[in-house]
Scaffold this motif. Structure first.
Motif, PDB file in Angstrom:
ATOM      1  N   LYS A 293      -0.406 -10.993  -4.086  1.00 46.78           N
ATOM      2  CA  LYS A 293       0.591 -10.275  -4.779  1.00 46.78           C
ATOM      3  C   LYS A 293      -0.179 -10.130  -6.242  1.00 46.78           C
ATOM      4  O   LYS A 293      -0.169 -11.073  -7.047  1.00 46.78           O
TER       5      LYS A 293
ATOM      6  N   GLU B 240      -0.378  -5.559  -1.574  1.00 49.98           N
ATOM      7  CA  GLU B 240      -0.161  -7.250  -0.854  1.00 49.98           C
ATOM      8  C   GLU B 240       0.442  -7.322   0.947  1.00 49.98           C
ATOM      9  O   GLU B 240      -0.319  -8.286   0.935  1.00 49.98           O
ATOM     10  N   ARG B 241       0.104  -5.850   1.373  1.00 51.83           N
ATOM     11  CA  ARG B 241       0.406  -5.627   2.767  1.00 51.83           C
ATOM     12  C   ARG B 241      -1.133  -6.054   3.344  1.00 51.83           C
ATOM     13  O   ARG B 241      -1.134  -6.557   4.791  1.00 51.83           O
ATOM     14  N   PHE B 242      -2.188  -5.175   2.854  1.00 47.43           N
ATOM     15  CA  PHE B 242      -3.746  -5.375   3.967  1.00 47.43           C
ATOM     16  C   PHE B 242      -5.228  -5.798   2.614  1.00 47.43           C
ATOM     17  O   PHE B 242      -5.421  -5.939   3.527  1.00 47.43           O
TER      18      PHE B 242
ATOM     19  N   VAL C 268       2.129   3.697   1.254  1.00 45.14           N
ATOM     20  CA  VAL C 268       2.552   3.048   1.266  1.00 45.14           C
ATOM     21  C   VAL C 268       1.885   2.719  -0.698  1.00 45.14           C
ATOM     22  O   VAL C 268       3.269   1.634  -0.655  1.00 45.14           O
TER      23      VAL C 268
ATOM     24  N   ARG D 100      -3.435   4.667   5.271  1.00 44.06           N
ATOM     25  CA  ARG D 100      -2.759   4.245   4.772  1.00 44.06           C
ATOM     26  C   ARG D 100      -2.539   4.119   3.805  1.00 44.06           C
ATOM     27  O   ARG D 100      -0.984   3.921   2.661  1.00 44.06           O
TER      28      ARG D 100
ATOM     29  N   GLU E 270       1.473  -1.963  -2.772  1.00 48.81           N
ATOM     30  CA  GLU E 270       2.311  -2.268  -1.898  1.00 48.81           C
ATOM     31  C   GLU E 270       1.808  -2.535  -0.601  1.00 48.81           C
ATOM     32  O   GLU E 270       0.588  -3.273   0.019  1.00 48.81           O
ATOM     33  N   TYR E 271      -0.004  -1.779  -0.725  1.00 44.91           N
ATOM     34  CA  TYR E 271      -0.917  -1.827   0.046  1.00 44.91           C
ATOM     35  C   TYR E 271      -2.193  -3.289   0.124  1.00 44.91           C
ATOM     36  O   TYR E 271      -1.951  -4.097   1.017  1.00 44.91           O
TER      37      TYR E 271
END
Length: 569
Positions: free
Chosen positions: A569, A563-565, A556, A552, A560-561
């Motif tokens: 932020k 932020e998403r996982f 990404v 992952r 982004e990793y």
């Protein structure tokens, strides 16, 4: 081996004796009926057909043997005395004669300061005599035949005066009787003792469970028995056997009373039902040990130690002639299960037709394996340690998790969850090194005897619990330092790590109960392939998760990793 062993009797005990003898090429001659259980597995011309109480047949057996022994004690000891002038008899005929009379056996033990239940002989088998005896012994009591009694035959529990006449009706025709004071026992124990020319040894203390006065189950080692009681039982058994003459294996049955004291119940001058487990569970079985003892062959104390826990379950005849064969077919479905059938033909209700033995790295696993067979034989009768709510004699789990305070429990929960995932049973206790030091010492010193294999000990602050536990047990101890309300837990960590030479304690990082559980699992896995494979599965899953995260991340990018996982932020 060039020695010939003559045996009076050729039933299942003789069958298992000759199976051991065949491995050493020791020739065994049996005196019994044609096609008896023992003769079925020993094919040579030296066997004698006839009754083991027949004088001429006994003389013939002695003439063809270098030593004579017995498979059953109900024999003509005067014939044994006669042949002993030319052929050694082991154990000595005097021992067999004394043990044949159970009341005389008790009197003999009392003379040698061996504790037994108080007994009084009836002058004649009448209700009036029983009334006299009960006035001294009290009720309840056990009325027993002095001779020819076995497997519950010859015993009658007398609980009230209403039982007087039925008891006399049941046993009076047997002749000599005696009353025995009722033993309020916690459990029944047994020890197989081996008396050689120079030394007396003992197998482990086992727990026996009886059904209608017939031995049903044997647990080796005895469940829920402290190291002190285990050793005390073995010492008492050896003391009792030392009162008798000759060599061989002796089965010693005893009662463990509610106050922790022991009473000898009965002694058998031969291999015994409570020792069948030794065939699979010990380097030398009770049968081979008997041969070695009577033939003066070498024997070592470690030969009698358990390789791993074992449970023996008797196969008793049921309502159908082939009930034992049906039982055996069911047992074949179970893993780690050894089946012994005795070649007795059609089953009779309550007759011993065979037995099964289960061995496993832990008693808990052995109980889980044998549980279906116990349920098959007597549905719903016995509660096992594998039950969610085991009884007081149930075997503890392999991992003991202890803490000095219940405030440490939240730290331990992740580790406990992992133990459940790895299918490792555990028990939890609160034992403080400072506030309940005696309880802590008692728990730690008896942990090994009670079946625990590894101890996880969590403590904060001064964190003395892991170290003090290790000082009282030979088991591996894993310390979990707990972060206290004040400080970062470093003092707890250092207290656990900085043990003096000779008292090792493993330590994980602060609040890391997961690593403590994993380390405990790896220790258990060294001797348990099932646990080891589950740990390997856990490791494989962890590796898979890391690879998925890496994939992952590469897909990404770092920002982004996060932020998403990771939710940042």
């Amino acid at each position: 081996m060039d020695k010939r062993v003559g045996v009076l009797g050729g039933g299942q005990l003789g069958r298992m004796l000759v199976e051991a003898a065949n491995l050493l090429e020791i020739r065994v001659n049996f005196l019994d009926a044609a096609n008896s259980s023992a003769k079925q597995v020993s094919n040579h011309a030296g066997h004698i057909e006839g009754s083991f109480k027949d004088a001429a047949a006994i003389r013939q057996l002695a003439a063809n043997s270098d030593v004579v022994t017995v498979e059953i004690e109900h024999v003509d000891t005067y014939m044994l005395e006669e042949i002993s002038a030319t052929t050694p008899v082991q154990p000595d005929y005097k021992t067999i004669r004394m043990i044949q009379d159970k009341f005389a056996q008790k009197e003999h033990l009392i003379k040698h300061h061996v504790p037994v239940a108080k007994s009084i002989a009836l002058e004649k088998p009448t209700v009036g005599e029983l009334e006299k005896v009960s006035a001294t012994l009290g009720l309840p009591l056990m009325l027993k035949s002095r001779r020819e009694a076995y497997d519950g035959r010859g015993n009658f529990p007398v609980k009230s005066k209403a039982d007087f006449q039925p008891a006399i009706d049941a046993l009076g025709k047997n002749g000599e009787l005696y009353g025995e004071q009722w033993a309020q026992f916690k459990m029944e124990l047994a020890v197989m003792v081996v008396k050689t020319k120079y030394q007396t040894y003992s197998f482990p203390t086992v727990e026996t469970i009886h059904e209608n006065s017939i031995c049903k189950l044997v647990y080796a080692p005895a469940r829920g028995v402290s190291a002190e009681i285990n050793q005390k039982a073995q010492d008492l058994a050896k003391k009792a056997v030392s009162c008798f003459w000759g060599r061989g294996v002796f089965g010693v049955e005893m009662f463990l009373l509610q106050d922790g004291e022991l009473l000898i119940n009965e002694i058998a001058p031969r291999p015994h039902n409570s020792g069948h487990y030794t065939i699979e569970a010990c380097p030398v079985s009770q049968y081979e040990a008997h041969l070695r003892a009577i033939l003066d062959l070498p024997l070592h104390e470690e030969d009698l130690q358990l390789r791993e826990p074992a449970i023996m379950l008797n196969i008793l005849g049921g309502d159908k002639p082939d009930s034992h064969l049906q039982f055996a077919r069911e047992a074949l479905k179970q893993r780690r299960t050894k089946i012994h059938l005795y070649g007795k033909g059609e089953a009779r209700k309550g007759r011993k037709m065979g037995h099964i033995t289960v061995t496993a790295p832990t008693m808990r696993e052995a109980e889980a394996i044998i549980a279906p067979m116990i349920a098959y034989s007597t549905p719903g009768k016995y509660r096992l340690a594998a039950d969610p709510s085991p009884g007081p004699s149930a075997d503890p789990a392999p991992v003991a998790v202890i803490m000095g305070s219940d405030s440490d429990l939240p730290v331990l929960l992740p580790g406990l969850a992992l133990l459940r995932t790895l299918q490792i049973a555990y028990t939890t206790r609160i034992v403080s090194a400072h506030r309940t030091p005696n309880d802590m010492a008692t728990f730690a010193s008896s942990a090994a005897a009670n079946g625990h294999k590894v101890i996880i000990a969590a403590a904060g602050g001064a964190a003395h619990l892991p170290g003090m536990t290790a000082a009282h047990t030979p088991l591996p101890v894993i310390g979990v330092p707990v972060k206290p309300s004040i400080g970062d837990g470093m003092d707890s960590l250092l207290s656990i790590v900085n043990m003096p030479r000779g008292v090792p304690v493993a330590a994980v990082s602060v609040n890391n109960s997961v690593n403590a559980a994993l380390l405990a699992a790896r220790i258990l896995g060294a001797g348990d392939e099932g646990v080891r494979k589950r740990v390997e599965g856990y490791m494989a899953q962890a590796e898979k998760e890391v690879r998925e995260k890496d994939e992952r991340l590469r897909g990404v990018g770092a920002e982004e990793y996060v932020e998403r996982f990771l939710g940042k932020k």
